[in-house]
Design an enzyme around this catalytic site. Sequence first.
Site, PDB file in Angstrom:
ATOM      1  N   LYS A 157       0.831  -1.202   0.000  1.00  0.00           N
ATOM      2  CA  LYS A 157       0.000   0.000   0.000  1.00  0.00           C
ATOM      3  C   LYS A 157       0.866   1.252   0.000  1.00  0.00           C
ATOM      4  O   LYS A 157       1.913   1.289   0.657  1.00  0.00           O
ATOM      5  CB  LYS A 157      -0.894   0.033   1.244  1.00  0.00           C
ATOM      6  CG  LYS A 157      -1.995  -1.007   1.263  1.00  0.00           C
ATOM      7  CD  LYS A 157      -2.872  -0.790   2.481  1.00  0.00           C
ATOM      8  CE  LYS A 157      -4.084  -1.700   2.487  1.00  0.00           C
ATOM      9  NZ  LYS A 157      -4.945  -1.449   3.669  1.00  0.00           N
ATOM     10  N   GLU A 199       1.023  -5.214   4.532  1.00  0.00           N
ATOM     11  CA  GLU A 199       0.339  -5.822   5.659  1.00  0.00           C
ATOM     12  C   GLU A 199      -0.326  -7.117   5.207  1.00  0.00           C
ATOM     13  O   GLU A 199      -0.457  -7.369   3.995  1.00  0.00           O
ATOM     14  CB  GLU A 199      -0.692  -4.871   6.263  1.00  0.00           C
ATOM     15  CG  GLU A 199      -1.822  -4.514   5.344  1.00  0.00           C
ATOM     16  CD  GLU A 199      -2.768  -3.456   5.936  1.00  0.00           C
ATOM     17  OE1 GLU A 199      -2.347  -2.748   6.875  1.00  0.00           O
ATOM     18  OE2 GLU A 199      -3.898  -3.332   5.444  1.00  0.00           O
ATOM     19  N   HIS A 207     -15.562  -3.929   5.065  1.00  0.00           N
ATOM     20  CA  HIS A 207     -14.924  -2.626   5.269  1.00  0.00           C
ATOM     21  C   HIS A 207     -15.834  -1.826   6.196  1.00  0.00           C
ATOM     22  O   HIS A 207     -16.945  -1.442   5.821  1.00  0.00           O
ATOM     23  CB  HIS A 207     -14.745  -1.923   3.919  1.00  0.00           C
ATOM     24  CG  HIS A 207     -14.028  -0.616   3.996  1.00  0.00           C
ATOM     25  ND1 HIS A 207     -12.996  -0.289   3.149  1.00  0.00           N
ATOM     26  CD2 HIS A 207     -14.177   0.448   4.816  1.00  0.00           C
ATOM     27  CE1 HIS A 207     -12.553   0.927   3.453  1.00  0.00           C
ATOM     28  NE2 HIS A 207     -13.263   1.392   4.456  1.00  0.00           N
ATOM     29  N   ARG A 291     -10.892  14.170   6.943  1.00  0.00           N
ATOM     30  CA  ARG A 291     -11.784  15.076   6.201  1.00  0.00           C
ATOM     31  C   ARG A 291     -13.200  14.549   6.300  1.00  0.00           C
ATOM     32  O   ARG A 291     -13.441  13.484   6.873  1.00  0.00           O
ATOM     33  CB  ARG A 291     -11.367  15.104   4.730  1.00  0.00           C
ATOM     34  CG  ARG A 291     -11.254  13.703   4.133  1.00  0.00           C
ATOM     35  CD  ARG A 291     -11.010  13.701   2.648  1.00  0.00           C
ATOM     36  NE  ARG A 291     -10.650  12.400   2.128  1.00  0.00           N
ATOM     37  CZ  ARG A 291     -11.479  11.399   1.891  1.00  0.00           C
ATOM     38  NH1 ARG A 291     -12.768  11.550   2.149  1.00  0.00           N
ATOM     39  NH2 ARG A 291     -11.064  10.252   1.403  1.00  0.00           N
ATOM     40  N   VAL A 294     -17.359  11.081   1.593  1.00  0.00           N
ATOM     41  CA  VAL A 294     -18.464  11.078   0.627  1.00  0.00           C
ATOM     42  C   VAL A 294     -19.724  10.513   1.272  1.00  0.00           C
ATOM     43  O   VAL A 294     -20.835  11.011   1.071  1.00  0.00           O
ATOM     44  CB  VAL A 294     -18.090  10.241  -0.616  1.00  0.00           C
ATOM     45  CG1 VAL A 294     -19.250  10.195  -1.607  1.00  0.00           C
ATOM     46  CG2 VAL A 294     -16.835  10.787  -1.282  1.00  0.00           C
TER      47      VAL A 294
END
Length: 448
Positions: A157, A199, A207, A291, A294
């Site tokens: 990642k 990882e 999720h 932040r 969505v």
Amino acid sequence: MFQKILIANRGEIAMRVIRACRLLGIRTVAIHSEADAAALHVRFADEAVCVGPAEASKSYLNIPQIIAAAEVTGADAIHPGYGFLSENAKFAELCKKCRLTFIGPTAEAMRTWGDKVSAREVAKRFGIPMLSGTGVLKSAADAAEQADRVGYPVILKASGGGGGRGMRIVREASEVQRSFEIATQEALSGFKNPDVYLERYVEAPRHIEFQVLADQHGGVWTLGERECSLQRRHQKVMEESPSPAMDNEKRSRMGDILRAAILETGYTGLGTLEFLMDERGELFFMEMNTRVQVEHPVTEMVTGVDLVAQQILAAAGERLSLPDTRPWSFRGHAIECRINAEDARSFVPWPGLITEYHSPGGVGIRVDSGVYGGFRVPSSYDSLVAKVIAHGANRAEAIARLRCALDEFIIGGIRTNIPLHQALLRDPEVVAGNISTHTIERVVSQGF
């Protein structure tokens, strides 16, 4: 309190911020590219400034032009929305130097939590559960050695990335060299940061993400979780709150841990901590988004909290007055569908002229959109054109209302992924809440 806020974004999130500002009595400034001159956020803001041509790097990412627009219009704060400059610590620092309030966390807090490797260190310190993994990898050889230690499969990642870019699943040692090179290059080109880490890879995870909110006076709230497992190419498509896989015991335990971590690191504003849930129901921290998300409307619908308004109030230094409920008492269930201008099966973007537009309505239905009939969807930006959110007394009612809303939604002239959402809401496993990040792949492969 702020007198005028410049919104450094576009589309539905710019419209969402305008609505919150109106409720708070704050004037707004919209920025826009030449391609967005006829956009809704330009029409509904109190003032508008063109900051460059269609290319995002020359408009919505053009920091000098954005700062200049704020200064010329007399704005005293900048709301970055999501994407673009929303997690850019250097931009937050520059706003402060120019005596503009960045509506978000401090640059220091953004670096602490926004960088994935740094966030893993913070998570480890506070006992937030994590998958076994590494810090920044020095080379492909280092990646191979660490992958042997962690055990295959692993996932590479980008340290400073997100949205599925700079990610590579590695199932055996022979794939490490090439995967490391690709992930590093994607990280560099996408995020100007070549650092990657790895990882343990969970084959069929859910999720789950937790919404946090903090003010500058030591107030910290966790507002429950969202289920975001329905994804295509690591991009979320449908989200809901609460998660069918969570219970109050897990919710309360994780909330206590996250509150302590947020408070002690001095984080303020909105933040979302993202987790994977493995097949045994165990949660493992992945990253934090510093932040507004969505998918924030589903949390708003089940908590009754205006997250964007609270984010603005927190940035203005106000003491927030939310109830201290642990865990949060949810009001029913909410599900959101992201309506994208794309082919529903191939996910290929489909910009163009919207020839007709009819928004659904009815009890429990909310639509956040930045388009209208006659608007030309540009090819230069993200394909999201609208979000349909359904709220019900329970998950079954929310699904039923969402089905009706999608049947009513008309967007002519372009292709959208509405057929995909309709197929998902017909799928028995989705209806039962038995989902993972691979569910959409299965539904698409079966045809609809």
